[in-house]
Scaffold this motif. Structure first.
Motif, short mmCIF file in Angstrom:
data_model
loop_
_atom_site.label_atom_id
_atom_site.label_comp_id
_atom_site.label_asym_id
_atom_site.label_seq_id
_atom_site.Cartn_x
_atom_site.Cartn_y
_atom_site.Cartn_z
N GLU A 163 -27.52 -7.41 -2.16
CA GLU A 163 -26.65 -6.52 -1.28
C GLU A 163 -25.13 -6.26 -1.44
O GLU A 163 -24.77 -5.13 -1.42
CB GLU A 163 -27.10 -6.41 -0.03
CG GLU A 163 -28.67 -6.32 0.37
CD GLU A 163 -29.11 -5.15 0.00
OE1 GLU A 163 -28.50 -4.16 0.04
OE2 GLU A 163 -30.36 -5.03 -0.77
N THR A 164 -24.65 -7.34 -1.53
CA THR A 164 -23.18 -7.59 -1.49
C THR A 164 -22.67 -6.81 -2.85
O THR A 164 -21.84 -5.92 -2.74
CB THR A 164 -22.57 -8.84 -1.52
OG1 THR A 164 -22.98 -9.26 0.19
CG2 THR A 164 -21.16 -8.86 -1.52
N GLU A 165 -23.22 -7.34 -4.03
CA GLU A 165 -22.87 -6.79 -5.15
C GLU A 165 -23.08 -5.50 -5.67
O GLU A 165 -22.51 -4.63 -6.37
CB GLU A 165 -23.19 -7.82 -6.36
CG GLU A 165 -22.68 -9.30 -6.28
CD GLU A 165 -23.27 -10.23 -7.44
OE1 GLU A 165 -24.27 -9.94 -8.04
OE2 GLU A 165 -22.52 -11.12 -7.60
N LYS A 166 -24.30 -4.93 -4.89
CA LYS A 166 -24.78 -3.64 -5.16
C LYS A 166 -23.71 -2.63 -4.62
O LYS A 166 -23.51 -1.38 -5.04
CB LYS A 166 -26.13 -3.32 -4.15
CG LYS A 166 -26.78 -2.01 -4.46
CD LYS A 166 -27.77 -1.87 -3.48
CE LYS A 166 -28.98 -2.80 -3.75
NZ LYS A 166 -30.03 -2.67 -2.95
N ARG A 167 -22.63 -3.01 -3.74
CA ARG A 167 -21.58 -2.15 -2.99
C ARG A 167 -20.39 -2.49 -3.91
O ARG A 167 -19.37 -1.67 -3.46
CB ARG A 167 -21.48 -2.65 -1.58
CG ARG A 167 -22.73 -1.95 -0.83
CD ARG A 167 -22.73 -2.52 0.57
NE ARG A 167 -23.92 -2.09 1.52
CZ ARG A 167 -25.19 -2.28 1.47
NH1 ARG A 167 -25.49 -2.91 0.59
NH2 ARG A 167 -25.97 -1.51 2.27
N GLY A 168 -20.31 -3.40 -4.63
CA GLY A 168 -19.02 -3.67 -5.56
C GLY A 168 -18.17 -4.60 -4.74
O GLY A 168 -17.01 -4.44 -4.79
N ILE A 169 -18.80 -5.29 -3.73
CA ILE A 169 -18.06 -6.34 -3.08
C ILE A 169 -18.18 -7.66 -3.60
O ILE A 169 -19.17 -8.25 -4.02
CB ILE A 169 -18.74 -6.34 -1.53
CG1 ILE A 169 -18.46 -4.89 -0.89
CG2 ILE A 169 -17.84 -7.13 -0.58
CD1 ILE A 169 -19.14 -4.64 0.39
N LEU A 170 -16.82 -8.31 -3.48
CA LEU A 170 -16.86 -9.72 -3.89
C LEU A 170 -17.82 -10.60 -3.27
O LEU A 170 -17.88 -10.91 -1.91
CB LEU A 170 -15.30 -10.25 -3.85
CG LEU A 170 -15.29 -11.71 -4.28
CD1 LEU A 170 -15.55 -11.81 -5.89
CD2 LEU A 170 -13.72 -12.09 -4.01
N PHE A 171 -18.63 -11.25 -3.95
CA PHE A 171 -19.36 -12.49 -3.47
C PHE A 171 -19.11 -13.67 -3.83
O PHE A 171 -18.82 -14.01 -5.15
CB PHE A 171 -20.99 -12.16 -3.83
CG PHE A 171 -21.77 -13.32 -3.47
CD1 PHE A 171 -22.46 -13.42 -2.25
CD2 PHE A 171 -22.21 -14.14 -4.73
CE1 PHE A 171 -23.36 -14.45 -2.07
CE2 PHE A 171 -23.17 -15.07 -4.33
CZ PHE A 171 -23.67 -15.36 -3.00
#
Length: 225
Positions: A172-180
């Motif tokens: 869900e994090t990477e789907k939004r282009g957010i750093l995991f």
């Protein structure tokens, strides 16, 4: 992590956060959202990973204002959502972090509900970062199954369930282009290094928080504008 603690809104000001290289107005605001792992339960707040991360960023020439920490022991995704909605937060922060989910797993709560609430928390985090996904980062859930507290628990079950939770978080994090940022493996070092565990036999020690802060700093700096 185990006992719910009444909501706390912590704005930490420490004198050692003096900024010599940049004037104060150049310092960036930082909001850390989470549970006991972010609040630094069983450690002094100064030893929590958000405070140590801020110190490390300052040393690299990216000064942060005293972090705003919205986190508490025992908080689930539902608790954090409630606290965000009722706390007097600023409308926008330069940097926002999110670490949540261990108490959902510990209490055996519905994982589909976790997924829905986690997605809502991601959306709120992005909004609090001025709708800039590059200013948000998310941490994986540490493995509390390696701690002395879990010695009579089903450690394999804990690991399996946390793996499932972290898979949801990462997707869900990477789907939004957010750093995991994955810190679970670092937490598992406590299995053979007890100095990484606080005196309560459950939460991380200042030493482990420092390890997290170092990894977080390196990852965040790579995408910092």
């Amino acid at each position: 992590m185990i006992r719910h603690v009444a909501g706390q809104y912590i704005l930490v000001f420490l004198l050692f956060f003096s900024v010599d290289t940049f004037p104060q107005q150049d310092s960036l605001s930082f909001l850390a959202l989470g549970d006991s792992y972010t609040a630094g339960t069983s450690e002094l707040t100064i030893n929590s990973w958000p405070l140590q991360f801020a110190q490390l960023m300052d040393k690299k020439g990216v000064p942060l204002k005293p972090p705003t920490i919205l986190a508490g022991a025992g908080w689930t995704t539902d608790d954090l959502l409630s606290e965000i909605n009722t706390s007097n937060l600023e409308t926008e922060y330069d940097l926002v972090s999110l670490l949540i989910g261990v108490n959902n797993q510990y209490r055996g709560l519905d994982i589909d509900q976790f997924k829905d609430q986690f997605k809502e928390l991601l959306d709120k985090s992005v909004k609090l970062a001025g709708n800039n996904t590059s200013r948000v980062f998310v941490l994986s859930i540490p493995d509390w199954g390696v701690t002395p507290f879990a010695r009579f628990k089903d450690k394999d079950k804990i690991r399996r369930e946390l793996t499932t939770y972290n898979a949801i978080i990462e997707v869900e994090t990477e789907k939004r282009g957010i750093l995991f940022i994955e810190i679970t493996k670092l937490s598992q070092q406590a299995l053979w290094n007890k100095s990484l565990i606080a005196s309560d036999s459950l939460h991380p020690s200042a030493k482990m928080y420092k390890d997290w802060a170092k990894k977080i700093q390196k990852k965040v700096l790579k995408q910092f504008p």
